[in-house]
Write an enzyme that holds these catalytic residues in place. Sequence first.
Site, PDB file in Angstrom:
ATOM      1  N   ASN A  75      28.434  33.658  45.917  1.00  0.00           N
ATOM      2  CA  ASN A  75      29.495  33.113  45.067  1.00  0.00           C
ATOM      3  C   ASN A  75      30.573  34.186  44.905  1.00  0.00           C
ATOM      4  OD1 ASN A  75      30.823  31.306  43.266  1.00  0.00           O
ATOM      5  ND2 ASN A  75      29.947  32.393  41.505  1.00  0.00           N
ATOM      6  N   HIS A  85      33.443  35.464  42.056  1.00  0.00           N
ATOM      7  CA  HIS A  85      33.798  35.307  40.649  1.00  0.00           C
ATOM      8  C   HIS A  85      35.007  36.196  40.349  1.00  0.00           C
ATOM      9  CE1 HIS A  85      33.256  34.336  36.462  1.00  0.00           C
ATOM     10  NE2 HIS A  85      33.406  35.615  36.186  1.00  0.00           N
ATOM     11  N   SER A 138      34.534  39.755  42.260  1.00  0.00           N
ATOM     12  CA  SER A 138      33.231  40.181  42.771  1.00  0.00           C
ATOM     13  C   SER A 138      32.627  39.089  43.630  1.00  0.00           C
ATOM     14  CB  SER A 138      32.244  40.410  41.610  1.00  0.00           C
ATOM     15  OG  SER A 138      32.787  41.232  40.595  1.00  0.00           O
ATOM     16  N   ASP A 179      26.728  33.557  36.848  1.00  0.00           N
ATOM     17  CA  ASP A 179      27.552  34.701  37.266  1.00  0.00           C
ATOM     18  C   ASP A 179      26.856  36.040  37.073  1.00  0.00           C
ATOM     19  OD1 ASP A 179      29.597  32.891  37.829  1.00  0.00           O
ATOM     20  OD2 ASP A 179      30.454  33.088  35.832  1.00  0.00           O
TER      21      ASP A 179
END
Length: 224
Positions: free
Chosen positions: A111, A113, A140, A149
């Site tokens: 992912n 973020h 990040s 997260d």
Amino acid sequence: MGNGHTMPVVVLISGSGSNLQAIIDGTQADLPIRVRAVISNEPDAFGLERARRTGIETRVLNHRDYRSREDYDTALGTSIDGFEPGLIVLAGFMRILTPAFVARFRGRMLNIHPSLLPKFRGLHTHRRALEAGATVHGASVHFVTEALDSGPALLQARVPVELGDDPERLAARVLNQEHRIYPQVVRWFAQGRLGLDAAGRPRLDGRVLTRPLQLDELTAGQPP
Ligand code: GRF
């Protein structure tokens, strides 16, 4: 697209898909992946259009059509598995994931973020960074683990906050950096250089990453 070994990847989106675009652009250079499909929970996500233009298969799985988060994530997991990806890339996929879904793809789901994790998890990161008086903000890329997260961050880009920044201006500069760090981490993963070990620690080239790498410390895409 290159002829050598390419890893099949599924990208999940909800919106504009500019990170998806950065990855598609990478594949048209030498990023060793193939985007097998782009899946969106939002029928009108512009990222779907970006995929179609490039001839990438698209799917809409509208979460409003499902009775529960669990039902949705089960269907999503089945849809993803149908493409047999080696990697799942969340690129602005604005959904909280169930633990079962995260477990299903553990160690092969990334992912991005828009903050320097662990700072500013969750939404409205740019506004919150400004309100907190941060002088440096950023983005990040991390492996997805159970808590929101909070999986181990792999690579970050720092973005200095400038005088007169508002959330939109800051977000735009952060987004430019996102487009640099995401293809880089995807590349490491596709090259088999990056993974989570049995203890859940990220390793790059066999070395445990005790802290995230910083884009401005890389030399020609290689860690120091
Ligand atoms: C990015 O800021 C990403 O970090 C966040 O959502 C945004 C997605 O932008 N998770 P895009 O759809 O890739 O343009």
